[in-house]
Design a protein around this motif. Structure first.
Motif, short mmCIF file in Angstrom:
data_model
loop_
_atom_site.label_atom_id
_atom_site.label_comp_id
_atom_site.label_asym_id
_atom_site.label_seq_id
_atom_site.Cartn_x
_atom_site.Cartn_y
_atom_site.Cartn_z
N ALA A 1 39.85 -2.23 12.08
CA ALA A 1 39.87 -0.92 12.74
C ALA A 1 41.22 -0.24 12.50
O ALA A 1 41.28 0.97 12.26
CB ALA A 1 39.61 -1.09 14.23
N THR A 2 42.28 -1.03 12.57
CA THR A 2 43.61 -0.46 12.32
C THR A 2 43.71 0.09 10.90
O THR A 2 44.18 1.21 10.68
CB THR A 2 44.69 -1.56 12.54
OG1 THR A 2 44.55 -2.06 13.86
CG2 THR A 2 46.08 -1.01 12.33
N ALA B 1 41.27 1.01 8.96
CA ALA B 1 40.41 2.18 8.83
C ALA B 1 41.09 3.41 9.41
O ALA B 1 41.07 4.51 8.81
CB ALA B 1 39.08 1.91 9.54
N GLY B 2 41.72 3.24 10.59
CA GLY B 2 42.41 4.37 11.22
C GLY B 2 43.55 4.89 10.36
O GLY B 2 43.74 6.10 10.22
N LEU B 3 44.31 3.96 9.78
CA LEU B 3 45.43 4.36 8.92
C LEU B 3 44.93 5.08 7.67
O LEU B 3 45.51 6.10 7.24
CB LEU B 3 46.25 3.12 8.52
CG LEU B 3 47.08 2.49 9.65
CD1 LEU B 3 47.64 1.13 9.22
CD2 LEU B 3 48.22 3.43 10.05
N GLU C 1 42.12 6.74 7.29
CA GLU C 1 41.63 8.09 7.65
C GLU C 1 42.79 9.08 7.72
O GLU C 1 42.69 10.21 7.23
CB GLU C 1 40.92 8.03 9.01
CG GLU C 1 39.51 7.46 8.93
CD GLU C 1 38.92 7.16 10.31
OE1 GLU C 1 37.83 6.59 10.37
OE2 GLU C 1 39.59 7.49 11.32
N LEU C 2 43.90 8.61 8.31
CA LEU C 2 45.08 9.49 8.38
C LEU C 2 45.63 9.76 6.99
O LEU C 2 46.10 10.87 6.69
CB LEU C 2 46.16 8.85 9.26
CG LEU C 2 45.85 8.80 10.76
CD1 LEU C 2 46.91 7.99 11.51
CD2 LEU C 2 45.79 10.22 11.32
N ASN D 1 51.70 5.01 5.51
CA ASN D 1 50.50 4.48 6.15
C ASN D 1 49.76 3.47 5.27
O ASN D 1 49.18 2.49 5.77
CB ASN D 1 49.56 5.62 6.54
CG ASN D 1 50.10 6.40 7.73
OD1 ASN D 1 50.95 5.90 8.45
ND2 ASN D 1 49.66 7.64 7.89
N ASP E 1 48.29 0.90 15.75
CA ASP E 1 47.26 1.53 16.60
C ASP E 1 47.88 2.59 17.50
O ASP E 1 47.26 3.63 17.77
CB ASP E 1 46.54 0.46 17.44
CG ASP E 1 45.61 -0.39 16.59
OD1 ASP E 1 45.38 -0.03 15.42
OD2 ASP E 1 45.12 -1.41 17.09
N ILE F 1 48.35 5.62 15.26
CA ILE F 1 47.09 6.33 14.99
C ILE F 1 46.72 7.20 16.20
O ILE F 1 46.37 8.37 16.07
CB ILE F 1 45.96 5.33 14.66
CG1 ILE F 1 46.26 4.61 13.35
CG2 ILE F 1 44.61 6.02 14.58
CD1 ILE F 1 45.40 3.35 13.13
N ARG G 1 46.45 11.35 16.45
CA ARG G 1 45.22 12.04 16.84
C ARG G 1 45.48 12.97 18.03
O ARG G 1 44.94 14.07 18.10
CB ARG G 1 44.14 11.02 17.22
CG ARG G 1 43.61 10.20 16.06
CD ARG G 1 42.82 11.08 15.12
NE ARG G 1 42.54 10.41 13.86
CZ ARG G 1 42.37 11.03 12.71
NH1 ARG G 1 42.49 12.35 12.65
NH2 ARG G 1 42.12 10.37 11.61
N LYS H 1 38.00 1.38 18.47
CA LYS H 1 39.04 1.78 17.51
C LYS H 1 38.43 1.91 16.11
O LYS H 1 37.46 1.21 15.82
CB LYS H 1 40.15 0.74 17.48
CG LYS H 1 40.97 0.68 18.75
CD LYS H 1 42.05 -0.37 18.55
CE LYS H 1 42.84 -0.60 19.80
NZ LYS H 1 43.84 -1.66 19.64
N PRO H 2 38.94 2.67 15.20
CA PRO H 2 40.13 3.51 15.41
C PRO H 2 39.78 4.76 16.19
O PRO H 2 38.70 5.31 16.01
CB PRO H 2 40.57 3.85 13.99
CG PRO H 2 39.29 3.82 13.19
CD PRO H 2 38.45 2.75 13.81
#
Lengths: 513, 139
Positions: A308-309, A311-313, A315-316, A332, B13, B16, B20, B119-120
């Motif tokens: 998840a981390t 994926a979040g990075l 996306e940014l 990132n 995290d 992120i 957002r 998450k995310p």
């Protein structure tokens, strides 16, 4: 049987003498039947009796007897005829009781067994007396049924009871044991002669004996068949003072001379052991299931977290690329890479934990101090000095166990001691105490590091449980616990600001010289 | 503006979430805590009167799995230490890497958690949080 013989004596006398037509149907309360002076019928009745039998005249003189009586009470040499029957009874109260019985009218059995001097020593016997009138003379026909010498029907009954797998006792209303089978003798560790005549309460453990006497009295009134104590398991106390777990059922039977209770005892020792094993196995399976549930929860949570981390990075990163923020994008991507690399090791650690305890490992003789030294030497220095270590050994130094399983335990705890040194202390130390005295193996690993807060101590062995100071995956102590359990051991954790001790006990580990 | 705390032990995290939240321009000041204890110290260590920013409840974005106190234990402690008149001075949003039913049920049972996101954290989650503030007349 003796009553049948009594009737036979009367019947034979009737055929050969002048007897009333309804003599054999006479109730016991009526006067004794009158027969002619011919003793042939009496002689025949005596000879047909399978148990010792006498004809008594006068107050208590033995006028006739059969061979069984002669053999039992006088042997082959002495004469029994003409002797006073009372001379065979050593107890005065019983002599008085028998005198009264001989004077009574009507056929009757004497309630309690009598002690009688036989040729080979005293015996106990049931007596039955039938008054007869031979011509003008009043005589008594008396049978004697020794308790140690059951008659044929009893023998058949005993054979039948002995064929039963369960222990069976027949108990009178007053609690006197009247009959036991072989299984009951084995269960209560006594011979038939020891058990018969004793009180059934004697075979109840002392703690329940009084209550049992009350329940027994109540049962005598209830006249029903039921499981004793509602089917719960009870203890039977043998003459050897050993207690045996039993299930008992009680059945009422009505005999001509009163009701009896047939007690059936089933030894459930093996069944209880079997149930205990099944319960232990179920508990073990439940523990495994709980472990699996916890593993699935933790794995799904903690293995998804880095993805998840990442994926979040990423996306940014896409958004930053669109915005032309190359520097932020690079930063990132670097973070995402770090996260993925770090968690490759985490997946490996989780797999190690999952596999621990699955495959069989051969036991071998291990020198404990050497094993600790090897574990300590193999620990990476991690860029800072290791604490000073001391190792003490009490008792023989070698044990037989699974080398890798025990190594994993020691390595992980020593590794924590290295990683969580207290930076505010000048001299960090680790203390290892190995004890194998009296065959009990224990290993204490203590340190004066940062310690574990009291609130966290109950949960330190959970998967993915990490300290704030930790850069690990939170799997080390979970692995320690799993391996200790595999070796049948237990863990005690004590942590204070001064020192932290992990104490491992392995009661099943074999100490070797 | 919504006073915000991001509570997570993973630095990436927190980053992120911060990015957002910043994107909307509605969340400030934004503070970060590396675990539950750190959060409690910061939350109760702030000056009296800083709890409300123009009467708008503080947003607490709370991770579940953290060393020492996890998210639920932190909320328990928060509830214990909040006086009755401050119980509605914050909106708590849990965010976790899994959507485990047990965690969702436990979040509901706290009586404090308004949203549960996996998450995310993304723009959709931030929009939901803002909708909650709008629905209650804070924005």
């Amino acid at each position: 049987m003796d009553k049948t013989v009594d009737r036979a004596a009367r019947t034979l006398s009737q055929r050969r003498s002048v007897a009333p037509a309804d003599a054999q149907a006479l109730p016991q309360t009526r006067p004794a039947p009158v027969y002619g002076g011919d003793n042939t019928a009496l002689r025949l009745a005596l000879d047909l009796s399978p148990v010792p039998a006498f004809v008594i005249t006068g107050p208590s003189t033995i006028q006739m007897c059969n061979d069984a009586a002669q053999q039992l009470f006088a042997g082959a040499t002495q004469a029994l005829i003409g002797r006073d029957l009372m001379a065979l009874l050593p107890k005065a109260p019983q002599r008085a009781s028998l005198t009264a019985s001989l004077a009574r009218s009507g056929a009757h059995a004497l309630a309690a067994p009598f002690d009688i001097l036989a040729a080979d020593g005293p015996i106990s016997a049931h007596l039955h007396i039938t008054p007869l009138q031979i011509g003008e003379e009043q005589v008594s026909y008396m049978t004697c049924r020794p308790l140690t010498s059951p008659d044929h029907s009893q023998r058949h009954l005993a054979d039948a009871l002995n064929a039963a797998g369960a222990a069976i006792m027949m108990v009178a209303e007053d609690g006197t044991v009247e009959l036991v089978n072989d299984a009951a003798c084995r269960l209560l560790a006594g011979t038939e002669s020891q058990l018969v005549g004793s009180c059934v309460d004697d075979y109840v453990p002392q703690i329940s004996r009084q209550a049992h006497a009350r329940y027994r009295a109540g049962h005598a009134l209830s006249h029903r068949t039921h499981a004793m104590a509602g089917g719960r398991s009870l203890k039977a106390l043998g003459l050897d003072r050993q207690e045996t777990s039993v299930e008992i059922s009680l059945s009422q039977i009505d005999l001509p001379d009163g009701p009896r209770v047939l007690v059936t005892l089933v030894d459930i020792t093996n069944r209880l052991e079997h149930e205990r094993q099944i319960t232990a196995r179920n508990d073990h399976l439940a523990a495994l299931n709980e472990e699996l549930t916890q593993f699935a929860y933790s794995a799904s949570h903690d293995l998804r977290a880095p993805l998840a981390t990442i994926a979040g990075l990423l996306e940014l990163c896409l958004e930053d690329l669109d915005a032309g923020e190359l520097s932020e994008t690079r930063h990132n991507i670097t973070d995402a890479l770090k996260t993925s690399r770090r968690n490759i090791h985490k997946v490996e650690a989780v797999l190690t934990l999952a596999r621990a305890g699955l495959s069989p490992v051969a036991e071998e003789v291990i020198d404990l101090p050497r094993l600790v030294a090897a574990c300590w030497d193999d620990l990476p220095a991690d860029g800072r000095p290791k604490p000073a270590i001391t190792v003490e050994m009490d008792g023989p130094s070698c044990v037989r166990t699974e080398r890798q399983t025990l190594s994993t335990v020691i390595e992980n705890v020593l590794s924590n001691a290295c990683r969580f040194q207290n930076p505010d202390i000048a001299e960090n130390w680790v203390q290892v105490r190995l004890r194998t005295l009296d065959g009990a193996v224990s290993i204490l690993i203590g340190d004066n590091g940062v310690g574990i807060p009291e609130a966290d101590q109950p949960r330190v062995f959970e998967m993915f449980r990490r300290s704030t100071h930790s850069k690990g995956h939170g799997l080390g102590l979970a692995l320690v616990q799993k391996n200790v359990l595999r070796l049948g051991g237990t863990i005690v954790l004590c942590s204070s600001p001064e020192r932290t001790d992990f104490i491992f006990s392995f009661p099943m580990m074999e100490v070797t010289e | 503006m919504i006073n915000t705390y991001i509570v997570d032990d993973v630095q990436s995290d927190r980053y992120i979430a911060r990015r957002r939240l910043q994107k909307t321009g509605c969340f400030a000041p934004m503070d970060e805590a590396v675990d539950g204890l750190d959060f409690l110290q910061k939350y109760f260590g702030r000056p009296e009167g800083a709890a409300l920013s123009g009467n708008i409840p503080t947003l607490i974005l709370m991770d579940i799995n953290m060393p020492e106190l996890n998210g639920f234990e932190t909320l328990d402690e928060l509830k214990n230490r909040l006086t009755d008149d401050r119980l509605d001075h914050q909106i708590v949003v849990m965010f976790s890497s899994s959507d485990n039913d047990r965690d969702i049920a436990r979040s509901v049972n706290t009586g404090m958690v308004e949203h549960f996101f996996t998450k995310p954290i993304d723009d959709f989650a931030i929009a939901e949080i803002l909708k909650t503030y709008r629905d209650r007349g804070f924005l």
